[in-house]
Design an enzyme around this catalytic site. Structure first.
Site, PDB file in Angstrom:
ATOM      1  N   ARG A 146       0.755  -1.181  -0.012  1.00  0.00           N
ATOM      2  CA  ARG A 146       0.015   0.130   0.028  1.00  0.00           C
ATOM      3  C   ARG A 146       0.859   1.162  -0.043  1.00  0.00           C
ATOM      4  O   ARG A 146       0.281   2.227  -0.222  1.00  0.00           O
ATOM      5  CB  ARG A 146      -1.094   0.013   1.112  1.00  0.00           C
ATOM      6  CG  ARG A 146      -1.908   1.312   1.151  1.00  0.00           C
ATOM      7  CD  ARG A 146      -3.351   1.020   1.980  1.00  0.00           C
ATOM      8  NE  ARG A 146      -3.088   0.210   3.038  1.00  0.00           N
ATOM      9  CZ  ARG A 146      -2.468   0.565   4.473  1.00  0.00           C
ATOM     10  NH1 ARG A 146      -2.030   1.701   4.565  1.00  0.00           N
ATOM     11  NH2 ARG A 146      -2.326  -0.015   5.435  1.00  0.00           N
ATOM     12  N   TYR A 171     -16.855  13.251 -16.716  1.00  0.00           N
ATOM     13  CA  TYR A 171     -17.109  11.765 -16.128  1.00  0.00           C
ATOM     14  C   TYR A 171     -17.879  11.813 -15.111  1.00  0.00           C
ATOM     15  O   TYR A 171     -18.012  12.644 -14.180  1.00  0.00           O
ATOM     16  CB  TYR A 171     -15.497  11.195 -15.973  1.00  0.00           C
ATOM     17  CG  TYR A 171     -15.616   9.782 -15.953  1.00  0.00           C
ATOM     18  CD1 TYR A 171     -16.049   9.161 -16.863  1.00  0.00           C
ATOM     19  CD2 TYR A 171     -15.494   9.201 -14.636  1.00  0.00           C
ATOM     20  CE1 TYR A 171     -15.963   7.674 -16.889  1.00  0.00           C
ATOM     21  CE2 TYR A 171     -15.599   7.725 -14.550  1.00  0.00           C
ATOM     22  CZ  TYR A 171     -15.902   7.071 -15.553  1.00  0.00           C
ATOM     23  OH  TYR A 171     -15.980   5.679 -15.634  1.00  0.00           O
ATOM     24  N   ASP A 206      -8.329  16.260 -16.744  1.00  0.00           N
ATOM     25  CA  ASP A 206      -8.676  14.953 -17.278  1.00  0.00           C
ATOM     26  C   ASP A 206      -8.551  14.721 -18.532  1.00  0.00           C
ATOM     27  O   ASP A 206      -9.125  15.448 -19.512  1.00  0.00           O
ATOM     28  CB  ASP A 206     -10.213  14.509 -16.756  1.00  0.00           C
ATOM     29  CG  ASP A 206     -10.293  12.934 -17.003  1.00  0.00           C
ATOM     30  OD1 ASP A 206      -9.574  12.598 -17.851  1.00  0.00           O
ATOM     31  OD2 ASP A 206     -11.000  12.274 -16.240  1.00  0.00           O
ATOM     32  N   LYS A 241      -7.881   3.150 -20.219  1.00  0.00           N
ATOM     33  CA  LYS A 241      -8.296   3.322 -21.446  1.00  0.00           C
ATOM     34  C   LYS A 241      -7.383   3.266 -22.358  1.00  0.00           C
ATOM     35  O   LYS A 241      -6.675   2.197 -22.697  1.00  0.00           O
ATOM     36  CB  LYS A 241      -9.132   4.641 -21.556  1.00  0.00           C
ATOM     37  CG  LYS A 241     -10.295   5.072 -20.399  1.00  0.00           C
ATOM     38  CD  LYS A 241     -11.309   4.144 -20.487  1.00  0.00           C
ATOM     39  CE  LYS A 241     -12.262   4.141 -19.380  1.00  0.00           C
ATOM     40  NZ  LYS A 241     -12.786   5.345 -18.914  1.00  0.00           N
TER      41      LYS A 241
HETATM   42  C1  PLP Z   1     -12.905   6.011 -17.732  1.00  0.00           C
HETATM   43  C2  PLP Z   1     -12.825   7.461 -17.215  1.00  0.00           C
HETATM   44  C3  PLP Z   1     -12.232   7.693 -16.032  1.00  0.00           C
HETATM   45  C4  PLP Z   1     -12.319   6.626 -14.980  1.00  0.00           C
HETATM   46  O1  PLP Z   1     -11.284   5.672 -15.087  1.00  0.00           O
HETATM   47  P1  PLP Z   1     -11.603   4.316 -14.209  1.00  0.00           P
HETATM   48  O2  PLP Z   1     -10.450   3.705 -14.338  1.00  0.00           O
HETATM   49  O3  PLP Z   1     -13.016   3.640 -15.023  1.00  0.00           O
HETATM   50  O4  PLP Z   1     -11.975   4.575 -12.883  1.00  0.00           O
HETATM   51  C5  PLP Z   1     -11.914   9.103 -15.746  1.00  0.00           C
HETATM   52  N1  PLP Z   1     -12.215   9.977 -16.792  1.00  0.00           N
HETATM   53  C6  PLP Z   1     -12.553   9.736 -18.016  1.00  0.00           C
HETATM   54  C7  PLP Z   1     -12.655  10.863 -19.055  1.00  0.00           C
HETATM   55  C8  PLP Z   1     -12.920   8.461 -18.330  1.00  0.00           C
HETATM   56  O5  PLP Z   1     -13.278   7.956 -19.653  1.00  0.00           O
END
Ligand code: PLP
Length: 398
Positions: A62, A115, A188, A213
């Site tokens: 952790r 998001y 983001d 992603k």
């Molecule tokens: C998918 C996504 C997230 C979150 O990611 P996770 O791994 O699913 O928690 C945050 N911001 C955007 C723009 C996303 O597409």
């Protein structure tokens, strides 16, 4: 923790994706660093100097694990940044950043389109539970942003292109507004990815990437990263949010994302190219009411995207069909190449309807309120993707 080592600072992004964070394995000479599935590490003989809340010493998973640290070196390199923190998910990374930066009475300005979890955190959690003043604003309207970001605002958070409408926000202009008011800007960058956009170079203070992603890109691991040159705050995030809240990434997921990310720039270039083709095709297809993709000259964000993005405009398109929710579902289910599932940025194309009963639908521009679909273009032959969309539309009479 010190600035991340980056022996490949002056190399291109493909070289960094291959080489940053890896080396010969010290124990065996293997050309890959190993996967260390260990919770604990040997303590030093002299314990007097050990700080059990620190993250520099490998001690307990952790507090940090070796595979996480190697992935952090690579993610920092992809953004040309001094540091990165890799956590269990994109949302884990967003939460760690917000949790560390905000306290009761602080003001945060966040986007109307974002998001889902960001909407939840600021619309119903941080405000109600902790008394944070959360102000929602249309980030594409700079005059509205100027009015919302008052002196004393602690944080401005944006997302560009945004999820799910693929709208474009001006990073440099909002960085200026935030900084003039003493606020921090976080971006983001998941939809763009570091191949197409590097917000730190445009004035942002923190960047968040959902590694789940495009960067991992294979739909088989979850992770998120915070990227910044502000080493002092990054240290606080490790202490306040990683060690003491605990959204750590497992060594296995870090190892998988490290492996997936080797081909990230190569995949992303193909995805940029295919997505542009699909967007152009959709734009001329009958019964398609709108196509939102910054690479289209007809898009209101095109000029801005051209200025702040490079290499391409990413892999997500949102578009509308001139029909009802039920027919949109039948269309998605009729596809044979494209997968009917949430998420985006995988090797396979993914399609996900945004139904007209979504509680946030009224926050989106008018045209998004009917037959709205989010589409993430994958690595299949682009002709096959287009033919599949066409047969799916015909199958439901469109
Ligand atoms: C998918 C996504 C997230 C979150 O990611 P996770 O791994 O699913 O928690 C945050 N911001 C955007 C723009 C996303 O597409």
């Amino acid at each position: 923790m010190a600035k991340k080592e980056n022996r490949f600072t002056n190399y291109g992004i493909d070289t960094q994706a291959v080489h940053a964070g890896t080396d010969y394995d010290e124990g065996t000479g293997a050309v890959r660093r190993p996967l260390h599935m260990a919770n604990s590490y040997k303590l030093p003989d002299d314990l007097s100097k050990v700080n059990y809340s620190s993250t520099d010493l490998l001690m307990y998973a952790r507090n940090g694990n070796a595979n996480q640290h190697w992935l952090e070196e690579k993610i920092a390199a992809l953004h040309g940044a001094d540091d990165a923190i890799v956590l269990a998910s994109g949302v884990g990374a967003l939460h760690a950043l917000f949790w560390t930066l905000l306290k009761s009475g602080d003001r945060v300005v966040y986007p109307k389109v974002s998001y889902m979890a960001v909407y939840r955190m600021f619309h119903e959690l941080f405000n109600v539970k902790f008394g944070v003043d959360t102000v929602m604003v249309d980030m594409t309207d700079l005059e509205a942003v100027k009015r919302a970001v008052t002196p004393g605002t602690q944080l401005v958070h944006i997302e560009t292109p945004d999820n799910p409408t693929v709208g474009v926000t001006d990073i440099a202009a909002i960085a200026k507004i935030a900084h003039e008011n003493g606020a921090i800007l976080s971006v983001d960058n998941t939809f763009a990815s570091p191949l197409n956009q590097r917000p730190l170079d445009l004035g942002a203070d923190f960047v968040v990437e959902a590694l789940t992603k495009f960067i991992n890109g294979h739909g088989d691991a979850q992770g998120g990263a915070i990227i910044s040159n502000n080493l002092e705050t990054m240290e606080r995030i490790r202490y306040e949010a990683q060690v003491n809240v605990g959204s750590v990434i497992s060594p296995f997921n870090a190892w998988q994302i490290f492996r997936g990310s080797v081909t990230f720039p190569l995949r992303m270039r193909q995805i940029n190219e295919s997505t542009q083709r699909v967007a152009e095709w959709l734009e001329q297809r009958k019964n398609v009411t709108f196509v939102s993709y910054p690479g289209l000259p007809s898009n209101p964000g095109h000029a801005l995207a051209k200025k702040q993005m490079k290499n391409g405009y990413g892999g997500v398109i949102s578009f509308g069909l001139d029909t009802d929710d039920k027919t949109v579902e039948r269309f998605c289910a009729a596809l044979k190449v494209v997968t009917f599932a949430v998420s985006l940025g995988h090797d396979e194309s993914l399609i996900f309807p945004q139904p007209s009963y979504d509680e946030r639908i009224a926050l989106y521009p008018e045209k998004f309120r009917k037959g709205f679909i989010r589409f993430s273009v994958g690595l299949e032959d682009v002709e096959d993707i287009i033919a599949d969309l066409d047969q799916g539309l015909r199958a439901v009479g469109l």
